[in-house]
Design an enzyme around this catalytic site. Sequence first.
Site, short mmCIF file in Angstrom:
data_model
loop_
_atom_site.label_atom_id
_atom_site.label_comp_id
_atom_site.label_asym_id
_atom_site.label_seq_id
_atom_site.Cartn_x
_atom_site.Cartn_y
_atom_site.Cartn_z
N GLU A 324 0.79 -1.23 0.00
CA GLU A 324 0.00 0.00 0.00
C GLU A 324 0.82 1.28 0.00
O GLU A 324 0.33 2.32 0.49
CB GLU A 324 -0.91 0.01 1.22
CG GLU A 324 -0.19 0.07 2.58
CD GLU A 324 0.08 -1.28 3.21
OE1 GLU A 324 0.34 -1.33 4.42
OE2 GLU A 324 0.04 -2.29 2.48
N GLU A 349 -5.93 -2.27 -0.51
CA GLU A 349 -4.79 -1.35 -0.58
C GLU A 349 -5.25 0.11 -0.53
O GLU A 349 -4.57 0.95 0.07
CB GLU A 349 -3.98 -1.62 -1.84
CG GLU A 349 -3.47 -3.04 -1.99
CD GLU A 349 -2.78 -3.57 -0.75
OE1 GLU A 349 -2.05 -2.80 -0.09
OE2 GLU A 349 -2.96 -4.77 -0.44
N GLU A 371 -4.24 -3.37 9.40
CA GLU A 371 -4.61 -4.50 8.56
C GLU A 371 -6.05 -4.93 8.81
O GLU A 371 -6.75 -5.34 7.87
CB GLU A 371 -3.65 -5.67 8.79
CG GLU A 371 -2.24 -5.43 8.29
CD GLU A 371 -2.14 -5.20 6.79
OE1 GLU A 371 -3.14 -5.42 6.08
OE2 GLU A 371 -1.06 -4.79 6.33
#
Length: 601
Positions: A324, A349, A371
């Site tokens: 990302e 992302e 995450e």
Amino acid sequence: MARLILVFVFMFSSIFINILVISPLHLRKTSSSVGDNEGTYRLPNNTKPEAYDLFISTDIADGVFDFSGVVKINVTIIEESNQITLHKYGLDIQTADLTSTEGEAIPIHPPQYDLRRDFVIFKTVNDIFAPGETIILEIKYKAKLREDNYGFYRSHYYIDEENIDDGFDNIITYGKKRWLATTHFEPTYARRAFPCYDEPALKATFDIQISHSSNYTAISNMPQMERKISGSRAITRFQQSPLMSTYTVAFIVSDFSYKEKIGSNGFRHRIYAQPDKIDRLTFVLEKSEQILTTLSNYLEVNYTLPKMDQAAIPNFPSFAAAMENWGLITYSRPFLLYDEEVVIIISHEFAHQWFGNLVTPSWWNYLWLSEGLATLFQLIGTDLVQPDRQIFTKFVRNEMHSAFLYDASFRSQPLNAYKESPAAIKADFDDIVFYKSSSVLRMFMHAFTENSFRKGLNAYKAVTDIDLFESLERAVKEDGSLDKEMSVKEIFSSWSDQSGFPLLIVTRNYSDNTIQITQERYFHEAKHAEANLTSWWIPYNFDTANNIAMNDTRPDGWQKEPNPKLSSQRSIKTGHQTIGYFLMDNKLDSIAFFMMNEITR
């Protein structure tokens, strides 16, 4: 890999109970974690970076793998000190100079190296710096482009590619090899490209220049400011970045072509790939624009950089599908060009542009914040742009089930698992960090209501789990979606600070017409001694036999007490639509039948 989760509904009298069942035969053990046994790997707190001025020179176009660099770091003194400690790995430092902001030279000793911790230490000869001072450290170095797909590494593709079976079940690729240089810095690999403060909380601005063949182009996180050509060489200079963590920095030197789309507001999307793959990018480009706009609108926070670039990289770290990097997302080539799940990957992302890049965890024990939220928003983003995919149903059957498998071992770790060494940090990129965290966040999105949850995220600006809890606390109390006597921190930390997940056991007492709920930690192995030592705040729903509100996922109550009793005049469903991250068992004399709930957001 699809795993089916069945919801059993037990009928007795007027009581219905949803039960999630997992076969122990399909559960797998976790590997033991990589430990930190040799002291701290953290940088000292005596200095911090304010700005990097980075110059990289590469001849990758000619197949030359050596590169050189110069980095100037504006350093602010936090505590009285006579030394500066940075990270570096695999770099050959040629010279190092320290100056004041007025340009006065500050004598320093030759650098010292701590190879175990990837430290390089610069000590002054005489000077001791006072808190608040700013000094400039300039380091010239050389290195080789790496072969392991980490740091600043070399990659390649073939022109006129042809794949031929050699007759021994080996596929050999023929064609003219074309080299490129690219980066992958998460979690601790920026130090392999330039000396730096390689910790996520130590953000700084970046001014990047790259010298390369004039036949190649260079791209980075920010738009190009200028490109100067002199003979066969070019120097590409980029605009200054906002404050960034080192792991989100990226640059690529290649002969890639791109497909571009300029939005009505002038915002630029580009996707880069080797020239013969450009025709595959139309769908990806269209969905990229749609997803970024959708997430911005949903979060009510604009994407903050002036462009979005994506690139399909032929060689990529084996454990990742994409990275990302802020404003320059890199993908393993097959996932961007060929994978039918590309919308999910892009959504993940893009979500990181807010959760991870704009708002960055202060250390890797909070990796689950970025995450977990990115995985949750890969579901939300995909559902908003492709609602027919029933993406939440697939999540429950696959990713959430995978988290249960991983988390049912006594070796499982909490979401907040503190690690320091690079090996231990890398090992934490697992199903707990990605799928347990997103499952728990999804549960609380429903328990706190989606509007309150979104409001809390909108105000979430800092870098620890406590910051998230406080933002959610303000939101739920303003909206009245959580009882005033209850604490988001107490509720949420029961899930983030301890391992495993609960098994709820429901029994009916016919003599006093009550249902009793107990909870214990679920283990797929033999029952562990810790089974009854932990408890969680669990949201549950009540339904009557004549009023089953499957679409209402707001909790009617929370189970925390060891043995609460509930009147059986009402039915209990512990988590409508398979929202809860827990299993349920019953000791009820009943007739069972199968029912698969349609899972929605």
